[in-house]
Scaffold this active site. Structure first.
Site, PDB file in Angstrom:
ATOM      1  N   ASN A 110     -18.692 -48.601  -4.237  1.00 16.59           N
ATOM      2  CA  ASN A 110     -19.137 -47.848  -3.354  1.00 16.59           C
ATOM      3  C   ASN A 110     -20.818 -47.746  -3.469  1.00 16.59           C
ATOM      4  O   ASN A 110     -21.145 -47.551  -4.481  1.00 16.59           O
ATOM      5  CB  ASN A 110     -18.630 -46.473  -3.652  1.00 16.59           C
ATOM      6  CG  ASN A 110     -19.174 -45.023  -2.871  1.00 16.59           C
ATOM      7  OD1 ASN A 110     -20.345 -45.056  -2.583  1.00 16.59           O
ATOM      8  ND2 ASN A 110     -18.292 -44.201  -2.551  1.00 16.59           N
ATOM      9  N   GLU A 145     -18.922 -46.264   1.805  1.00 19.30           N
ATOM     10  CA  GLU A 145     -19.990 -45.483   1.962  1.00 19.30           C
ATOM     11  C   GLU A 145     -21.099 -46.234   2.468  1.00 19.30           C
ATOM     12  O   GLU A 145     -22.100 -45.756   1.705  1.00 19.30           O
ATOM     13  CB  GLU A 145     -20.242 -44.486   0.814  1.00 19.30           C
ATOM     14  CG  GLU A 145     -20.973 -43.334   1.251  1.00 19.30           C
ATOM     15  CD  GLU A 145     -20.939 -42.217   0.110  1.00 19.30           C
ATOM     16  OE1 GLU A 145     -21.386 -40.937   0.169  1.00 19.30           O
ATOM     17  OE2 GLU A 145     -20.316 -42.562  -1.130  1.00 19.30           O
ATOM     18  N   ASP A 192     -12.662 -46.452  -2.945  1.00 18.86           N
ATOM     19  CA  ASP A 192     -13.047 -45.189  -3.398  1.00 18.86           C
ATOM     20  C   ASP A 192     -11.878 -44.137  -2.795  1.00 18.86           C
ATOM     21  O   ASP A 192     -12.024 -43.898  -1.853  1.00 18.86           O
ATOM     22  CB  ASP A 192     -14.316 -44.828  -2.889  1.00 18.86           C
ATOM     23  CG  ASP A 192     -14.721 -43.453  -3.510  1.00 18.86           C
ATOM     24  OD1 ASP A 192     -13.788 -42.802  -4.247  1.00 18.86           O
ATOM     25  OD2 ASP A 192     -15.757 -42.824  -3.526  1.00 18.86           O
ATOM     26  N   ASN A 251     -11.234 -41.142  -3.992  1.00 22.17           N
ATOM     27  CA  ASN A 251     -11.458 -39.817  -4.422  1.00 22.17           C
ATOM     28  C   ASN A 251     -10.415 -39.042  -5.206  1.00 22.17           C
ATOM     29  O   ASN A 251      -9.996 -38.033  -4.798  1.00 22.17           O
ATOM     30  CB  ASN A 251     -12.074 -39.190  -2.978  1.00 22.17           C
ATOM     31  CG  ASN A 251     -13.457 -39.168  -3.215  1.00 22.17           C
ATOM     32  OD1 ASN A 251     -14.224 -39.059  -4.081  1.00 22.17           O
ATOM     33  ND2 ASN A 251     -14.061 -39.584  -1.853  1.00 22.17           N
ATOM     34  N   ASP A 260     -12.416 -44.872  -8.325  1.00 22.28           N
ATOM     35  CA  ASP A 260     -12.475 -46.238  -7.458  1.00 22.28           C
ATOM     36  C   ASP A 260     -10.996 -46.961  -8.245  1.00 22.28           C
ATOM     37  O   ASP A 260     -11.301 -47.316  -9.390  1.00 22.28           O
ATOM     38  CB  ASP A 260     -13.636 -46.913  -7.825  1.00 22.28           C
ATOM     39  CG  ASP A 260     -14.676 -45.936  -7.054  1.00 22.28           C
ATOM     40  OD1 ASP A 260     -15.314 -46.221  -6.089  1.00 22.28           O
ATOM     41  OD2 ASP A 260     -15.451 -45.390  -8.194  1.00 22.28           O
ATOM     42  N   ASP A 297     -23.981 -44.028  -7.343  1.00 22.58           N
ATOM     43  CA  ASP A 297     -23.547 -43.218  -8.221  1.00 22.58           C
ATOM     44  C   ASP A 297     -22.298 -43.754  -8.684  1.00 22.58           C
ATOM     45  O   ASP A 297     -21.667 -43.049  -9.772  1.00 22.58           O
ATOM     46  CB  ASP A 297     -23.325 -41.613  -7.790  1.00 22.58           C
ATOM     47  CG  ASP A 297     -23.079 -41.657  -6.479  1.00 22.58           C
ATOM     48  OD1 ASP A 297     -22.490 -42.642  -5.889  1.00 22.58           O
ATOM     49  OD2 ASP A 297     -23.012 -40.434  -6.023  1.00 22.58           O
ATOM     50  N   HIS A 298     -21.696 -44.671  -8.286  1.00 20.09           N
ATOM     51  CA  HIS A 298     -20.439 -45.545  -8.529  1.00 20.09           C
ATOM     52  C   HIS A 298     -21.192 -47.017  -9.347  1.00 20.09           C
ATOM     53  O   HIS A 298     -22.255 -47.380  -8.916  1.00 20.09           O
ATOM     54  CB  HIS A 298     -19.607 -45.979  -7.186  1.00 20.09           C
ATOM     55  CG  HIS A 298     -19.215 -44.721  -6.788  1.00 20.09           C
ATOM     56  ND1 HIS A 298     -17.796 -44.486  -6.677  1.00 20.09           N
ATOM     57  CD2 HIS A 298     -19.669 -43.747  -5.905  1.00 20.09           C
ATOM     58  CE1 HIS A 298     -17.711 -43.343  -5.983  1.00 20.09           C
ATOM     59  NE2 HIS A 298     -18.814 -43.013  -5.564  1.00 20.09           N
TER      60      HIS A 298
END
Length: 257
Positions: free
Chosen positions: A7, A34, A147, A149, A218, A247-248
């Site tokens: 991501n 993303e 991802d 989530n 993930d 942030d991943h």
């Protein structure tokens, strides 16, 4: 064969970081999420210069998924999931890469929960699980990477009790994850690291990466054919520590021939 999911949290804003990772890690296949870029703003030329063919499903400012293949062009099979003609979010793309079927997904976040966004997440996951079941019926190796989530278990989140009512950790989404496992899919990272507290996402707030206050959301899910070929899996945590990171962190698997 090395397959990764990442991501990128903005493919153009973090293009230099992405290209550096591709050069260093050299995944044979990379699933990106993303993108935050419309279809005509995907950096296809830079990706090809790095040695990768690509297909992508863009969306302005939000969402977006792509599949990259080193030294070849992925052959698109599908973009989007069946079952909701009004869902225009760019959250799923699927390709043939050699004899392999690769699905790249960016599942909805779903917060705040309960509420309309969480309802959409559950409906999207139901459509995804139906498609995943159909893929198992094909006589082909399949990987579904991205991802999700979804935080599957307490081991996959720092301070689990703080997350019980979050859309990433509510019982409904963990049930969806278990349903996928029951279908026959293998969670590659957890299979090879069954007892390790290992994360793939750290929020930018409150120094969470420095404190290792992360989440594992993930996932690379392998069908039974690929699961037999699984030899290694890990997280490129060092990429999250670089300047202006996503942030991943990238997550990867190694498959035997």
């Amino acid at each position: 064969m090395r397959i990764a999911t990442f991501n990128v949290n903005g493919v153009n804003g973090r293009l230099a970081s992405l290209l550096r990772w591709l050069e260093e890690d050299k995944p044979d296949v990379a699933c990106l999420q993303e993108l935050k870029a419309p279809q005509n703003r995907f950096p296809a030329a830079a990706i090809r210069e790095a040695g990768y063919g690509a297909i992508w499903h863009g969306q302005a400012a939000w969402n977006g998924v792509a599949i990259l293949a080193r030294g070849t062009d992925p052959i698109e099979r599908r973009r989007g999931l069946a079952g909701d003609s009004e869902d225009t979010h760019s959250r799923y793309i699927e390709a043939d890469v050699g004899d392999l079927i690769v699905g790249c997904l960016y599942a909805p976040n779903g917060n705040p929960a309960p509420g309309p966004k969480f309802d959409y997440k559950l409906k999207w996951l139901a459509r995804f699980l139906l498609h995943a079941e159909e893929l198992l019926e094909e006589d082909r190796p399949v990987i579904l990477a991205g991802d999700y989530n979804i935080i599957p278990t307490d081991l996959d989140v720092y301070v689990p009790d703080r997350w019980r009512d979050d859309a990433l950790f509510r019982s409904e989404v963990r049930t969806a994850y278990r349903y996928m496992i029951d279908q026959g899919w293998t969670d590659a990272l957890r299979t090879l690291h069954p007892d390790e507290r290992i994360y793939t996402f750290w929020d930018y707030l409150r120094r969470r990466f420095d404190r290792d206050a992360g989440l594992r959301i993930d996932h690379l899910m392998l069908d039974p054919r690929l699961a037999k070929r699984l030899v290694a899996a890990g997280v490129d945590r060092h990429v999250r520590a670089r300047e202006k990171p996503s942030d991943h962190a990238p997550v990867w698997v190694e498959l035997a021939p």
